[in-house]
Design a protein around this motif. Structure first.
Motif, PDB file in Angstrom:
ATOM      1  N   ALA A   1       7.870   3.949  33.355  1.00 15.31           N
ATOM      2  CA  ALA A   1       7.971   2.578  32.876  1.00 15.31           C
ATOM      3  C   ALA A   1       6.705   1.785  33.208  1.00 15.31           C
ATOM      4  N   GLN A   2       6.150   2.026  34.422  1.00 14.79           N
ATOM      5  CA  GLN A   2       4.937   1.300  34.790  1.00 14.79           C
ATOM      6  C   GLN A   2       3.763   1.673  33.875  1.00 14.79           C
ATOM      7  N   ARG A   3       3.657   2.951  33.548  1.00 15.57           N
ATOM      8  CA  ARG A   3       2.562   3.385  32.674  1.00 15.57           C
ATOM      9  C   ARG A   3       2.690   2.778  31.285  1.00 15.57           C
ATOM     10  N   VAL A   4       3.899   2.718  30.758  1.00 19.01           N
ATOM     11  CA  VAL A   4       4.136   2.134  29.441  1.00 19.01           C
ATOM     12  C   VAL A   4       3.786   0.651  29.462  1.00 19.01           C
ATOM     13  N   SER A   5       4.190  -0.031  30.518  1.00 23.05           N
ATOM     14  CA  SER A   5       3.887  -1.454  30.651  1.00 23.05           C
ATOM     15  C   SER A   5       2.377  -1.689  30.693  1.00 23.05           C
ATOM     16  N   ILE A   6       1.663  -0.867  31.436  1.00 20.70           N
ATOM     17  CA  ILE A   6       0.206  -0.984  31.514  1.00 20.70           C
ATOM     18  C   ILE A   6      -0.416  -0.723  30.144  1.00 20.70           C
ATOM     19  N   ALA A   7       0.066   0.304  29.448  1.00 20.32           N
ATOM     20  CA  ALA A   7      -0.466   0.629  28.117  1.00 20.32           C
ATOM     21  C   ALA A   7      -0.251  -0.523  27.135  1.00 20.32           C
ATOM     22  N   ARG A   8       0.948  -1.132  27.167  1.00 21.72           N
ATOM     23  CA  ARG A   8       1.209  -2.277  26.281  1.00 21.72           C
ATOM     24  C   ARG A   8       0.264  -3.432  26.580  1.00 21.72           C
ATOM     25  N   THR A   9       0.040  -3.676  27.854  1.00 20.66           N
ATOM     26  CA  THR A   9      -0.860  -4.760  28.249  1.00 20.66           C
ATOM     27  C   THR A   9      -2.272  -4.488  27.760  1.00 20.66           C
ATOM     28  N   LEU A  10      -2.741  -3.264  27.921  1.00 21.47           N
ATOM     29  CA  LEU A  10      -4.106  -2.912  27.522  1.00 21.47           C
ATOM     30  C   LEU A  10      -4.302  -2.952  26.011  1.00 21.47           C
ATOM     31  N   ALA A  11      -3.232  -2.778  25.254  1.00 22.12           N
ATOM     32  CA  ALA A  11      -3.332  -2.835  23.791  1.00 22.12           C
ATOM     33  C   ALA A  11      -3.803  -4.204  23.319  1.00 22.12           C
ATOM     34  N   ASN A  12      -3.573  -5.223  24.140  1.00 19.15           N
ATOM     35  CA  ASN A  12      -4.011  -6.580  23.799  1.00 19.15           C
ATOM     36  C   ASN A  12      -5.454  -6.861  24.193  1.00 19.15           C
ATOM     37  N   ARG A  13      -6.133  -5.866  24.762  1.00 21.30           N
ATOM     38  CA  ARG A  13      -7.546  -5.974  25.171  1.00 21.30           C
ATOM     39  C   ARG A  13      -7.780  -7.196  26.079  1.00 21.30           C
ATOM     40  N   PRO A  14      -7.091  -7.267  27.204  1.00 22.20           N
ATOM     41  CA  PRO A  14      -7.253  -8.426  28.092  1.00 22.20           C
ATOM     42  C   PRO A  14      -8.604  -8.408  28.805  1.00 22.20           C
ATOM     43  N   GLU A  15      -9.052  -9.581  29.203  1.00 26.69           N
ATOM     44  CA  GLU A  15     -10.259  -9.686  30.023  1.00 26.69           C
ATOM     45  C   GLU A  15      -9.916  -9.520  31.494  1.00 26.69           C
ATOM     46  N   VAL A  16      -8.677  -9.883  31.846  1.00 31.34           N
ATOM     47  CA  VAL A  16      -8.198  -9.774  33.219  1.00 31.34           C
ATOM     48  C   VAL A  16      -6.856  -9.044  33.181  1.00 31.34           C
ATOM     49  N   LEU A  17      -6.692  -8.066  34.050  1.00 37.32           N
ATOM     50  CA  LEU A  17      -5.445  -7.330  34.157  1.00 37.32           C
ATOM     51  C   LEU A  17      -4.642  -7.932  35.305  1.00 37.32           C
ATOM     52  N   LEU A  18      -3.456  -8.445  34.996  1.00 43.02           N
ATOM     53  CA  LEU A  18      -2.587  -9.053  36.001  1.00 43.02           C
ATOM     54  C   LEU A  18      -1.447  -8.088  36.313  1.00 43.02           C
TER      55      LEU A  18
END
Length: 91
Positions: A1-18
């Protein structure tokens, strides 16, 4: 679940990872794998990461700098290893 959550977040190309307790429900082996994944992503994507953790050992392994909160107040800001080591030293 954590990996999926990280992947979804990265799909938005963030400048900062929270990240909020990204390995809280994992055993030590899986937690280390997720830590390695996060570290690799941060380095590869050249991201700034802000992570909340109660795990001092994890903060020591992953962070460059920390804001240490004790009893609801800021206890210090500085280099991770120095701040964490100093906070673990008995007064």
């Amino acid at each position: 679940a954590q990996r999926v959550s990280i992947a979804r977040t990265l799909a938005n190309r963030p400048e900062v990872l929270l990240l909020d307790e990204p390995t809280s429900a994992l055993d030590e082996t899986l937690a280390r794998r997720v830590e390695d994944l996060i570290a690799g992503i941060i380095q590869q994507e050249r991201l700034t990461c802000l992570m909340v953790t109660h795990n001092r050992a994890q903060a020591r392994r992953m962070a460059d700098r920390v804001l240490l909160v004790e009893r609801g107040a800021v206890a210090g800001i500085g280099a991770a290893k120095e701040m964490i080591d100093a906070s673990e030293t008995p007064a």
